[in-house]
Write a protein that holds these residues in place. Structure first.
Motif, mmCIF file in Angstrom:
data_model
loop_
_atom_site.group_PDB
_atom_site.id
_atom_site.type_symbol
_atom_site.label_atom_id
_atom_site.label_comp_id
_atom_site.label_asym_id
_atom_site.label_seq_id
_atom_site.Cartn_x
_atom_site.Cartn_y
_atom_site.Cartn_z
ATOM 1 N N LEU A 26 0.473 -1.292 0.028
ATOM 2 C CA LEU A 26 0.047 0.181 0.254
ATOM 3 C C LEU A 26 1.176 1.173 0.440
ATOM 4 O O LEU A 26 0.246 2.514 -0.188
ATOM 5 N N ALA A 27 2.153 0.799 0.733
ATOM 6 C CA ALA A 27 2.756 2.453 1.241
ATOM 7 C C ALA A 27 3.876 2.463 -0.495
ATOM 8 O O ALA A 27 3.684 3.708 -0.596
ATOM 9 N N ILE A 28 3.906 2.215 -1.556
ATOM 10 C CA ILE A 28 4.788 1.432 -2.990
ATOM 11 C C ILE A 28 3.131 2.597 -3.276
ATOM 12 O O ILE A 28 3.730 3.205 -4.445
ATOM 13 N N MET A 61 11.856 -4.726 0.082
ATOM 14 C CA MET A 61 10.959 -3.601 0.848
ATOM 15 C C MET A 61 11.059 -4.151 2.422
ATOM 16 O O MET A 61 11.505 -5.631 3.255
ATOM 17 N N SER A 62 11.873 -2.724 3.131
ATOM 18 C CA SER A 62 12.517 -3.479 4.084
ATOM 19 C C SER A 62 11.029 -3.161 5.333
ATOM 20 O O SER A 62 9.623 -2.874 4.529
ATOM 21 N N ASP A 63 10.677 -3.746 6.995
ATOM 22 C CA ASP A 63 10.222 -4.109 7.395
ATOM 23 C C ASP A 63 9.682 -2.175 8.493
ATOM 24 O O ASP A 63 8.670 -2.090 7.947
ATOM 25 N N ARG A 64 10.920 -1.163 7.382
ATOM 26 C CA ARG A 64 9.984 -0.540 7.770
ATOM 27 C C ARG A 64 9.281 0.112 7.267
ATOM 28 O O ARG A 64 8.377 0.871 8.206
ATOM 29 N N LEU A 65 9.052 0.086 5.696
ATOM 30 C CA LEU A 65 8.300 0.654 5.264
ATOM 31 C C LEU A 65 6.906 0.209 5.464
ATOM 32 O O LEU A 65 5.324 0.960 5.271
ATOM 33 N N ALA A 67 5.816 -0.813 8.680
ATOM 34 C CA ALA A 67 5.531 -0.495 9.634
ATOM 35 C C ALA A 67 5.174 1.351 9.616
ATOM 36 O O ALA A 67 4.182 1.825 10.342
ATOM 37 N N LEU A 68 5.528 1.717 8.519
ATOM 38 C CA LEU A 68 5.575 3.383 8.347
ATOM 39 C C LEU A 68 4.130 3.300 7.742
ATOM 40 O O LEU A 68 2.882 4.146 8.453
ATOM 41 N N ILE A 101 7.917 7.781 4.360
ATOM 42 C CA ILE A 101 7.452 6.153 3.412
ATOM 43 C C ILE A 101 8.095 6.345 2.187
ATOM 44 O O ILE A 101 8.564 5.763 1.765
ATOM 45 N N ASP A 102 8.119 7.814 1.063
ATOM 46 C CA ASP A 102 8.034 8.365 0.546
ATOM 47 C C ASP A 102 10.518 8.015 -0.025
ATOM 48 O O ASP A 102 10.867 7.379 -1.006
ATOM 49 N N GLU A 103 10.805 8.712 0.815
ATOM 50 C CA GLU A 103 12.090 7.875 0.881
ATOM 51 C C GLU A 103 12.089 6.798 1.147
ATOM 52 O O GLU A 103 13.777 6.059 0.608
ATOM 53 N N GLU A 104 11.655 5.597 1.858
ATOM 54 C CA GLU A 104 11.873 4.243 2.059
ATOM 55 C C GLU A 104 11.496 3.642 0.636
ATOM 56 O O GLU A 104 12.409 2.896 0.471
#
Length: 142
Positions: A26-28, A61-65, A67-68, A101-104
């Motif tokens: 979803l973030a992507i 894809m990072s786990d951080r993405l 989570a954010l 999120i954009d930076e990730e």
């Protein structure tokens, strides 16, 4: 959705592979990078399945993405429900999360700093001025 339900009538479904992080996906899909990609590659107001199929997912894809993205979803839900205790600052927190999120996403696709600057400059040219209606075929961001 997470329950495995499907929809009918002019909506498309993305069926994730087992173990895939739907929040990261979803973030992507909501990222500045994909907004730029769709605004420069596809001249249609609809996001069609064939367009999505042509968009590669990053290898890692990072786990951080995820989570954010989940934090962002919770902030949006709180704003919609009126439970955001800091309603005046809620928009600022969501905007800050958008930037993170954009930076990730840029990192996941290995987009360089000069490329990021070019993308942002092109998107700025597509965004309406404050208070103006969006141009035809240009969707408002999140």
């Amino acid at each position: 959705d997470r329950s495995g339900a499907y929809n009918l009538n002019r909506l498309s479904n993305i069926i994730a592979r087992p173990g895939a992080d739907l929040s990261a996906l979803l973030a992507i899909l909501n990222s500045e990078l994909l907004q730029w990609l769709f605004s420069t590659r596809f001249l249609d107001y609809e996001i069609k399945p064939v367009y999505l199929r042509s968009c590669p997912l990053p290898q890692q894809m990072s786990d951080r993405l995820g989570a954010l993205a989940e934090q962002q979803r919770e902030l949006h839900a709180a704003a919609l429900l009126g439970t955001d205790q800091e309603s005046g600052r809620g928009w600022e927190r969501r905007a800050a999360l958008d930037r993170q999120i954009d930076e990730e996403v840029y990192d996941a696709y290995k987009v360089t700093t000069p490329e990021r600057q070019l993308i942002r400059a092109q998107l700025d040219g597509l965004r309406p001025a404050a208070g103006a209606a969006p141009a035809p075929g240009v969707a408002a961001r999140r």
